[in-house]
Design an enzyme around this catalytic site. Structure first.
Site, mmCIF file in Angstrom:
data_model
loop_
_atom_site.group_PDB
_atom_site.id
_atom_site.type_symbol
_atom_site.label_atom_id
_atom_site.label_comp_id
_atom_site.label_asym_id
_atom_site.label_seq_id
_atom_site.Cartn_x
_atom_site.Cartn_y
_atom_site.Cartn_z
ATOM 1 N N GLY A 42 -16.909 1.486 -3.211
ATOM 2 C CA GLY A 42 -17.582 2.771 -3.321
ATOM 3 C C GLY A 42 -18.900 2.723 -4.064
ATOM 4 N N GLY A 46 -23.568 4.805 -3.776
ATOM 5 C CA GLY A 46 -24.414 5.420 -4.790
ATOM 6 C C GLY A 46 -23.719 6.496 -5.595
ATOM 7 C CE LYS A 47 -17.147 6.769 -4.187
ATOM 8 N NZ LYS A 47 -16.062 7.247 -3.287
ATOM 9 C CB SER A 89 -14.124 -3.985 -1.301
ATOM 10 O OG SER A 89 -12.927 -3.455 -1.815
ATOM 11 C CG LEU A 125 -18.602 1.020 2.252
ATOM 12 C CD1 LEU A 125 -18.071 2.416 2.529
ATOM 13 C CD2 LEU A 125 -20.073 0.911 2.649
ATOM 14 C CE1 TYR A 129 -3.301 -2.750 0.261
ATOM 15 C CE2 TYR A 129 -3.725 -2.153 2.534
ATOM 16 C CZ TYR A 129 -4.002 -2.929 1.435
ATOM 17 O OH TYR A 129 -5.000 -3.866 1.517
#
Length: 348
Positions: free
Chosen positions: A242, A246-247, A237, A239, A53
């Site tokens: 991302g 809803g973005k 992950s 979400l 990372y």
């Protein structure tokens, strides 16, 4: 905040974990330090990173930068003992060590390098980022063919034995407390467990695989393994990279978002994902829930979940996530989620 036991160790981890894969690219050092402060103040006691990372993009010149940023926080605050820290050893094909696989010969030096960057004397959970023989994760499940591996069974088992021996040396030195896997299968995890029972080295405490409303591969064989073997899931992950916020609906690409850097989202982008996300957004709207809070709360209901690892590119995103840290979903919400999953199963 609820805590779960990490495998059969004596460590208890909060069911939310602060992920750090943007530290050093999308997230600068000052914001990253503020995030760690905020997360610990909110009761989170678990931070996850990796030697490779930051990502988005992955570059040799930034290798280890996320660990360095955590290390500078450790040095500045003196609070290393206040939380559980996990990191990972990159596997074959990474930018580290010219793409060399994980071996008994790479483990010691790689751990020592992480310890220096993290400015700590020990790592609580040391994970193998992906198996040498390959993995069906990262959207490879559609074409995964274990017979194509260049390793035969005897080689795989011998490699596992050697690695466990090297890990045990690190446990004995006090450099690591526990061992975990990432992007692993049920068969692979079972072999690591069997060898540990034979005294070859430390027992697997956890598996860090992708898991969310959009990616539920863990629900079958690995869920059963988790139950019977006390090996909890650390979901990355949760979400959906991302999407579940809803973005990205309607083709939107917010500035500085992951999609603005990686348009295909690591193979996640498709019309099916947008329709699945729409179904989950509708459920959240029907019940007056924030979709971010709903997605994370759902992950935390899963019986095999040790901790859901979320990331935030800035403190504002983190503050928003923490507002829903104690949300519990009503039975009717869970029922609607199950119905939506049957209608939109495995969009990626």
């Amino acid at each position: 905040m609820k805590k779960n036991r990490l495998g059969r160790t004596d460590m208890m981890v909060t069911d939310l974990c602060l992920g750090t894969m943007t530290y050093g690219t999308q997230t600068d050092e000052a914001d990253a330090h503020a995030q760690i402060d905020m997360a610990l103040a909110a009761g989170i006691n678990f931070v996850d990173t990796a030697e490779m990372y930051p990502v988005n993009p992955i570059r040799l010149e930034t290798l280890g930068r996320s660990e360095e940023i955590i290390g500078s926080w450790n040095e500045k605050t003196g609070l290393r003992g206040e939380y559980i820290l996990a990191t990972k050893h990159s596997g074959e094909g990474s930018v580290a060590r010219d793409g060399a696989p994980i071996t008994a010969q790479t483990i010691g030096a790689t751990i020592e390098a992480s310890l220096r960057r993290l400015k700590t004397d020990y790592i609580d959970l040391y994970q193998f980022h992906w198996p040498n023989r390959g993995s069906y994760m990262f959207r490879k499940n559609w074409t995964y063919d274990p017979t194509a591996s260049r390793y035969d069974r005897a080689q795989v088992i011998a490699d596992m034995e050697d690695c466990l021996g090297a890990l045990q040396e690190q446990v004995d030195k006090g450099n690591i407390r526990a061992f975990g896997l990432s992007n692993e299968s049920a068969w692979g995890t079972a072999q690591w467990l069997r060898l540990a029972e034979e005294g070859k080295g430390p027992r697997v405490a956890s598996i860090q695989n992708e898991y969310s409303l959009l990616c539920r591969l863990y629900d079958t064989d690995l869920a059963e393994l988790s139950h019977y073997e006390d090996v909890g899931l650390l979901s990355f992950s949760p979400l959906g990279a991302g999407y579940l916020t809803g973005k990205y609906q309607g083709g939107a690409v917010p500035e500085k978002s992951r999609k603005s850097i990686n348009p295909e989202m690591g193979g996640r982008q498709s019309d099916r994902v947008e329709s699945a996300v729409a179904a989950y957004l509708a459920i959240a709207a029907d019940h007056g829930l924030d979709p971010v809070h709903m997605a994370l709360a759902w992950c935390r209901t899963r019986p095999f979940m040790a901790s859901a690892i979320f990331g935030a590119t800035d403190v504002d995103q983190l503050a928003h996530i923490l507002e829903g840290a104690d949300l519990e979903l009503a039975p009717e919400v869970l029922a609607q989620i199950d119905h939506a999953h049957r209608a939109h199963a495995m969009p990626y």
